[in-house]
Every structure is written in C-alpha cells, then in structure tokens.
Design an enzyme around this catalytic site. Structure first.
Site: not given
Length: 235
Positions: A13, A176
């Site tokens: 990400d 996350d």
C-alpha cells in the site's frame, strides 16, 4: 509467524505504509473546504477519512461523516479543486517512513519484483512516488482507478499476479488498513500489517476477518524474514 514456500513478489500500500501523506492530504482537503466556504478540519479528522480513494475522501471531508455523500454539485466542485491543489502540493510535507527506502533496497537485493497497490488515483500515486524518489523500486504501480475495482476487492492483487505470471499465493500484501488485509485474504495471498500506519492494527487483529498474517514495525523486517528462505533456495 506464518511462512510460505517462496515469495515471488511483494505488494505495498502507499499512504500510511510507504509514506506519511496525511499532512498534504489534509492541506488539500482544507483548501477545498475553504474554496467552498467551509471551515478547516483537524488533521486527525482528515486522517480518519483516508484509505478508500479520493472520491470517498471528498464526500467524507464535505459531509464530516464516514458514510454520507455530499450533494453532487458540491462534491464535483470539491473534487475538482482538491485534485488540482493536491497535484500541485503532493510532497510539501509528505515523506517516506524512516526505514522505507532501506527496506525496499534490501528487498530488491533478493531479486523479487516490488509492486504498489493503492486506492490513490494512479496518476497521483506515480507522481508522488517519483517525487519521493521511490518510483524506480517498483515493477508495477496500480492505483484505485487503474482497474474496475479497488481494495478491498482482490482484483488489483490478482491482476498484479497475472501481469507478473505468478500465483497470488506466492505474493505478500503489505498495508496499514482493513482494505489491505481484506484484499489479501480474498486474493489468497499473505497479509502483512504495519504497526506504524494510519490503521489500528491492534483493533484489526482482534477480528479474524481483518487479522493480518504477520505484523511488522518496519519495512526491513520483511527482508529479515525472507532472507533465510532465499539463502536456502540459492544453495
């Protein structure tokens, strides 16, 4: 820690995983609000709205709620202004997390492709990675608008695996947020949760559906866990 036979690619990400971009996102969001005659929001509020792409972010910033949608004309004005402003101020305050580049260098030394799978618009993601000096580490950069679906859909991960001619089970997805973990699980690849990003990994780990397979406190930890495996393979 769970292991797999061999890791053939690592997907990351972007916001909250490779870099801390909230200060610039908040500045752009508040510039858009000011443009529409609204008062500024606290940075922590904007931070709580990040993760589902710019379109959702603008709805949340304008309605000051997580789920409600802004009136279409207001949203369009806000979205257009935000994109223009943010594109011109992508990396005023945004920086990679302290050990991001060191971790990427170590992983590249293992000879495996690295990928970015973000819900940020592809053009913005590519430009931000260039400005941060990280773009050249990645073989593929997929944004939230690159395909017909974005995370938590597994499509970006399965598409990346197809492009690289590998199986999703031979990849790991590092992120996350809930979206990263859900996408990884749905695609059949291992999920790695970072404890330093925007998501609450302690809370996510309490639910089996959003519990990552691994938890790490820095990107180099991935290398440390993959290195012995590569040494065995290269014997």
């Amino acid at each position: 820690m769970k292991t797999i036979e061999h890791v053939q690619a690592v997907a990351f990400d972007l916001d909250g995983t490779l870099c801390d971009s909230v200060p610039d996102l908040a500045a752009a969001a508040n510039a858009a609000r000011e443009h529409l005659g609204l008062s500024a929001l606290p940075i922590e509020t904007v931070k709580s709205y990040v993760g589902d792409g710019v379109a959702k972010l603008i709805h949340r910033v304008l309605t000051e709620t997580y789920e409600e949608e802004a009136e279409p004309a207001q949203w369009e004005q806000g979205f257009t202004f935000f994109i223009r402003y943010y594109h011109d101020h992508l990396s005023v305050y945004t920086r990679p997390y302290p050990e991001t580049e060191a971790g990427l260098k170590l992983l590249k030394s293992l000879g495996i492709p690295l990928i970015v799978i973000t819900n940020k618009n592809e053009v913005l993601a590519v430009e931000l990675l260039k400005q941060l000096g990280l773009a050249d580490y990645f073989s593929l950069i997929l944004g939230g608008d690159s395909l017909s679906e974005k995370k938590p859909s597994p499509l970006p991960i399965t598409h990346a695996a197809e492009v690289l001619n590998i199986q999703p089970a031979d990849m790991i997805m590092v992120g996350d947020s809930k979206n990263d973990i859900l996408a990884a699980k749905a695609a059949g690849c291992l999920s790695v949760g970072v404890t330093f990003g925007y998501g609450d990994m302690t809370m996510l780990s309490q639910n089996e559906a959003t519990k990552p397979d691994w938890l790490i406190g820095s990107i180099p930890e991935i290398y440390e866990n993959l290195q012995p495996q590569k040494e065995v393979e290269n014997r």
